[in-house]
Design a protein around this motif. Structure first.
Motif, PDB file in Angstrom:
ATOM      1  N   ASN A   1       0.957  -1.169   0.168  1.00  0.00           N
ATOM      2  CA  ASN A   1       0.211  -0.051   0.076  1.00  0.00           C
ATOM      3  C   ASN A   1       1.007   1.210  -0.038  1.00  0.00           C
ATOM      4  O   ASN A   1       0.595   2.454   0.641  1.00  0.00           O
ATOM      5  N   GLY A   2       1.868   1.403  -0.780  1.00  0.00           N
ATOM      6  CA  GLY A   2       2.670   2.320  -1.060  1.00  0.00           C
ATOM      7  C   GLY A   2       3.704   2.637   0.061  1.00  0.00           C
ATOM      8  O   GLY A   2       4.610   3.504   0.107  1.00  0.00           O
ATOM      9  N   VAL A   3       3.930   1.626   0.944  1.00  0.00           N
ATOM     10  CA  VAL A   3       4.934   1.742   2.404  1.00  0.00           C
ATOM     11  C   VAL A   3       6.048   0.752   1.952  1.00  0.00           C
ATOM     12  O   VAL A   3       5.617  -0.437   1.466  1.00  0.00           O
ATOM     13  N   SER A   4       7.393   1.127   1.905  1.00  0.00           N
ATOM     14  CA  SER A   4       8.516   0.391   1.623  1.00  0.00           C
ATOM     15  C   SER A   4       8.572  -0.611   2.945  1.00  0.00           C
ATOM     16  O   SER A   4       8.612   0.047   4.083  1.00  0.00           O
ATOM     17  N   ILE A   5       8.862  -1.706   2.307  1.00  0.00           N
ATOM     18  CA  ILE A   5       9.101  -2.949   3.529  1.00  0.00           C
ATOM     19  C   ILE A   5      10.412  -3.633   3.360  1.00  0.00           C
ATOM     20  O   ILE A   5      10.992  -3.859   2.274  1.00  0.00           O
ATOM     21  N   GLU A   6      11.038  -3.650   4.476  1.00  0.00           N
ATOM     22  CA  GLU A   6      12.177  -4.329   4.451  1.00  0.00           C
ATOM     23  C   GLU A   6      12.251  -5.520   5.633  1.00  0.00           C
ATOM     24  O   GLU A   6      11.750  -5.369   6.475  1.00  0.00           O
ATOM     25  N   PHE A   7      12.733  -6.801   5.283  1.00  0.00           N
ATOM     26  CA  PHE A   7      12.656  -7.864   6.351  1.00  0.00           C
ATOM     27  C   PHE A   7      13.982  -7.687   7.166  1.00  0.00           C
ATOM     28  O   PHE A   7      15.357  -7.382   6.365  1.00  0.00           O
ATOM     29  N   PRO A   8      13.724  -7.816   8.451  1.00  0.00           N
ATOM     30  CA  PRO A   8      12.661  -8.028   9.061  1.00  0.00           C
ATOM     31  C   PRO A   8      11.855  -6.958   9.144  1.00  0.00           C
ATOM     32  O   PRO A   8      12.573  -5.743   9.146  1.00  0.00           O
ATOM     33  N   ILE A   9      10.455  -7.142   9.243  1.00  0.00           N
ATOM     34  CA  ILE A   9       9.576  -5.913   9.229  1.00  0.00           C
ATOM     35  C   ILE A   9       9.276  -5.410  10.544  1.00  0.00           C
ATOM     36  O   ILE A   9       8.656  -6.297  11.351  1.00  0.00           O
ATOM     37  N   ASP A  10       9.550  -4.138  10.865  1.00  0.00           N
ATOM     38  CA  ASP A  10       9.213  -3.496  12.052  1.00  0.00           C
ATOM     39  C   ASP A  10       7.469  -3.523  12.111  1.00  0.00           C
ATOM     40  O   ASP A  10       7.025  -3.355  11.292  1.00  0.00           O
ATOM     41  N   ILE A  11       7.053  -4.108  13.356  1.00  0.00           N
ATOM     42  CA  ILE A  11       5.645  -4.410  13.320  1.00  0.00           C
ATOM     43  C   ILE A  11       4.686  -2.860  13.161  1.00  0.00           C
ATOM     44  O   ILE A  11       3.636  -2.868  12.650  1.00  0.00           O
ATOM     45  N   THR A  12       5.531  -1.767  13.635  1.00  0.00           N
ATOM     46  CA  THR A  12       4.898  -0.565  13.520  1.00  0.00           C
ATOM     47  C   THR A  12       4.572  -0.186  12.045  1.00  0.00           C
ATOM     48  O   THR A  12       3.724   0.437  11.602  1.00  0.00           O
ATOM     49  N   VAL A  13       5.584  -0.803  11.273  1.00  0.00           N
ATOM     50  CA  VAL A  13       5.606  -0.467   9.878  1.00  0.00           C
ATOM     51  C   VAL A  13       4.626  -0.851   9.139  1.00  0.00           C
ATOM     52  O   VAL A  13       3.691  -0.647   8.197  1.00  0.00           O
ATOM     53  N   LEU A  14       4.470  -2.250   9.793  1.00  0.00           N
ATOM     54  CA  LEU A  14       3.340  -3.025   9.037  1.00  0.00           C
ATOM     55  C   LEU A  14       1.857  -2.341   9.456  1.00  0.00           C
ATOM     56  O   LEU A  14       0.754  -2.632   8.811  1.00  0.00           O
ATOM     57  N   LYS A  15       1.615  -2.079  10.505  1.00  0.00           N
ATOM     58  CA  LYS A  15       0.472  -1.262  11.234  1.00  0.00           C
ATOM     59  C   LYS A  15       0.336   0.024  10.114  1.00  0.00           C
ATOM     60  O   LYS A  15      -0.773   0.176   9.969  1.00  0.00           O
ATOM     61  N   GLN A  16       1.192   0.713  10.168  1.00  0.00           N
ATOM     62  CA  GLN A  16       1.143   1.761   9.113  1.00  0.00           C
ATOM     63  C   GLN A  16       0.689   1.315   7.754  1.00  0.00           C
ATOM     64  O   GLN A  16      -0.107   2.101   7.022  1.00  0.00           O
ATOM     65  N   ALA A  17       1.052   0.159   6.974  1.00  0.00           N
ATOM     66  CA  ALA A  17       0.740   0.043   5.780  1.00  0.00           C
ATOM     67  C   ALA A  17      -0.715  -0.882   5.799  1.00  0.00           C
ATOM     68  O   ALA A  17      -1.439  -0.590   4.749  1.00  0.00           O
ATOM     69  N   LEU A  18      -1.037  -1.663   6.858  1.00  0.00           N
ATOM     70  CA  LEU A  18      -2.097  -2.082   6.846  1.00  0.00           C
ATOM     71  C   LEU A  18      -3.331  -1.979   7.800  1.00  0.00           C
ATOM     72  O   LEU A  18      -4.334  -2.617   7.582  1.00  0.00           O
ATOM     73  N   GLY A  19      -2.753  -1.283   8.930  1.00  0.00           N
ATOM     74  CA  GLY A  19      -3.664  -0.632   9.883  1.00  0.00           C
ATOM     75  C   GLY A  19      -3.846  -1.671  11.049  1.00  0.00           C
ATOM     76  O   GLY A  19      -2.681  -2.475  11.178  1.00  0.00           O
ATOM     77  N   ASP A  20      -4.881  -1.665  11.891  1.00  0.00           N
ATOM     78  CA  ASP A  20      -4.664  -2.710  13.312  1.00  0.00           C
ATOM     79  C   ASP A  20      -4.971  -4.065  12.846  1.00  0.00           C
ATOM     80  O   ASP A  20      -5.399  -4.477  11.791  1.00  0.00           O
ATOM     81  N   TYR A  21      -4.390  -4.809  13.851  1.00  0.00           N
ATOM     82  CA  TYR A  21      -4.131  -6.095  13.761  1.00  0.00           C
ATOM     83  C   TYR A  21      -4.734  -6.984  14.907  1.00  0.00           C
ATOM     84  O   TYR A  21      -5.077  -6.206  15.950  1.00  0.00           O
ATOM     85  N   ARG A  22      -4.918  -8.358  14.924  1.00  0.00           N
ATOM     86  CA  ARG A  22      -5.005  -9.226  15.918  1.00  0.00           C
ATOM     87  C   ARG A  22      -3.926  -9.667  16.332  1.00  0.00           C
ATOM     88  O   ARG A  22      -3.127 -10.436  15.421  1.00  0.00           O
ATOM     89  N   TYR A  23      -3.608  -9.824  17.748  1.00  0.00           N
ATOM     90  CA  TYR A  23      -2.437 -10.479  18.128  1.00  0.00           C
ATOM     91  C   TYR A  23      -2.556 -11.623  18.665  1.00  0.00           C
ATOM     92  O   TYR A  23      -3.484 -11.904  19.469  1.00  0.00           O
TER      93      TYR A  23
END
Length: 352
Positions: free
Chosen positions: A14-36
């Motif tokens: 979704n336009g957010v650059s990703i690098e592995f390992p991916i910071d969870i905060t970056v994934l939240k920025q790209a995908l929104g809230d999650y279930r843990y």
């Protein structure tokens, strides 16, 4: 709609650059809230309505992303399947995968589906009943295997080169080289011979078999494999050189106490044995049911060194099916040329 783009330059969600390992905060920025969900060995982050999961060992950075195309019933799995877009080098991912199988990289021994690799990122496909059910995305680090040099052929066995080429040529007319069960590999090295040719004390894999494997070897497959012999309406798959000792040991475990031996109907003028199997019979092809093709290094008075014995486990039949390894392979070549390819039906079916 969720959009993933993996290019030669970067990986974006979704336009957010990703690098592995991916910071969870970056994934939240790209995908929104999650279930843990916390498991014994994983922290799992699930985007239920997107069909996406992230897996983290320590809980701060994710090593793997999973796109669920078919939802599973585990508590951490997404409620909906992935319905977004995934562009791989500018192409729709699944279409690219189906049309570029030559680029697929096997990530582990027995990997049937393989992965597409781009920009140090692996996109691996999980299949069930020929349907892609999930896509795993992670960092890819190519591990360079030490290059082994194939051991040189002894001069008296040079004919094995042309014999192998004939066999390979006929097999390739039936089974494509990108088939999951096409298991041909390079010939064995000096190191392979040193590590695997002695079975016990003075019992060794004979020179003819060693030189046969110097030309080509095969990989093990848990289901079936392409390089096999059709003998007496049964398929015998060539055993990888490094596995011969294990198969030989399995046969020795079936030897009987003298008082328990059943009566054997064997041509004892050609075949020498006083038990389930002569320890000097060397297995090189398996029927996967306890039956084997064996290279005879200890024939009886009218037998021939190197004759090929078919050992049938349940019936206790011990029959000579060829006078030599060369004859056995040539018989297989002739049968393939004559259209006797029934033992490839399963393998060919998996290509369709």
């Amino acid at each position: 709609m969720t959009k993933l783009e993996l290019s030669k330059e970067d990986f974006q969600i979704n336009g957010v650059s990703i690098e592995f390992p991916i910071d969870i905060t970056v994934l939240k920025q790209a995908l929104g809230d999650y279930r843990y969900t916390k498991k014994q060995y994983n922290h799992i982050y699930t985007w239920d309505n997107l069909g996406i999961m992230a897996f983290s060992k320590e809980g701060e950075k994710a090593e793997h992303l999973m796109l669920e195309l078919v939802c599973n019933k585990y508590d951490y799995c997404s409620k909906d399947s992935f319905s977004g877009e995934f562009l791989f080098d500018g192409n729709e991912l699944l279409h690219y995968y189906e049309n570029n199988k030559s680029q697929v990289v096997k990530l582990f021994k027995g990997d049937k589906t393989g992965a597409l690799i781009l920009n140090k990122t692996s996109v691996w496909f999980d299949k069930e009943d020929e349907i892609i059910t999930a896509i795993d995305i992670s960092a890819y680090e190519q591990i360079e295997k030490p290059k082994k040099t194939t051991a040189p052929l002894d001069p008296e066995f040079k004919s094995f080169e042309s014999l192998w080429q004939e066999w390979i040529s006929e097999v390739n007319k039936i089974v494509s080289t990108d088939n999951d069960y096409y298991n041909l590999t390079d010939g064995i090295s000096v190191e392979d011979i040193e590590n695997h040719s002695v079975l016990e004390d003075e019992i060794k894999i004979p020179s003819a078999l060693v030189n046969f494997y110097k030309v080509q070897n095969v990989d093990y497959d848990a289901v079936t494999s392409t390089f096999q012999f059709g003998v007496n309406n049964w398929s015998y798959e060539l055993i990888p050189f490094e596995d011969i000792k294990e198969e030989w040991n399995s046969i020795q475990d079936l030897q009987f106490e003298e008082d328990d031996l059943p009566e054997q109907e064997i041509d004892f003028e050609k075949i020498r044995t006083n038990n389930y199997a002569n320890p000097k019979w060397i297995p090189f092809a398996t029927g996967r049911n306890g039956d084997y093709l064996l290279f005879d290094t200890d024939p009886a008075s009218k037998g021939k060194f190197g004759q090929i014995i078919e050992l049938q486990n349940e019936s206790w039949d011990r029959n000579i099916v060829a006078d030599s390894l060369e004859e056995l392979v040539q018989n297989e070549i002739n049968n393939l040329r004559a259209g006797k390819t029934e033992h490839f039906d399963f393998i060919i079916g998996k290509e369709n």
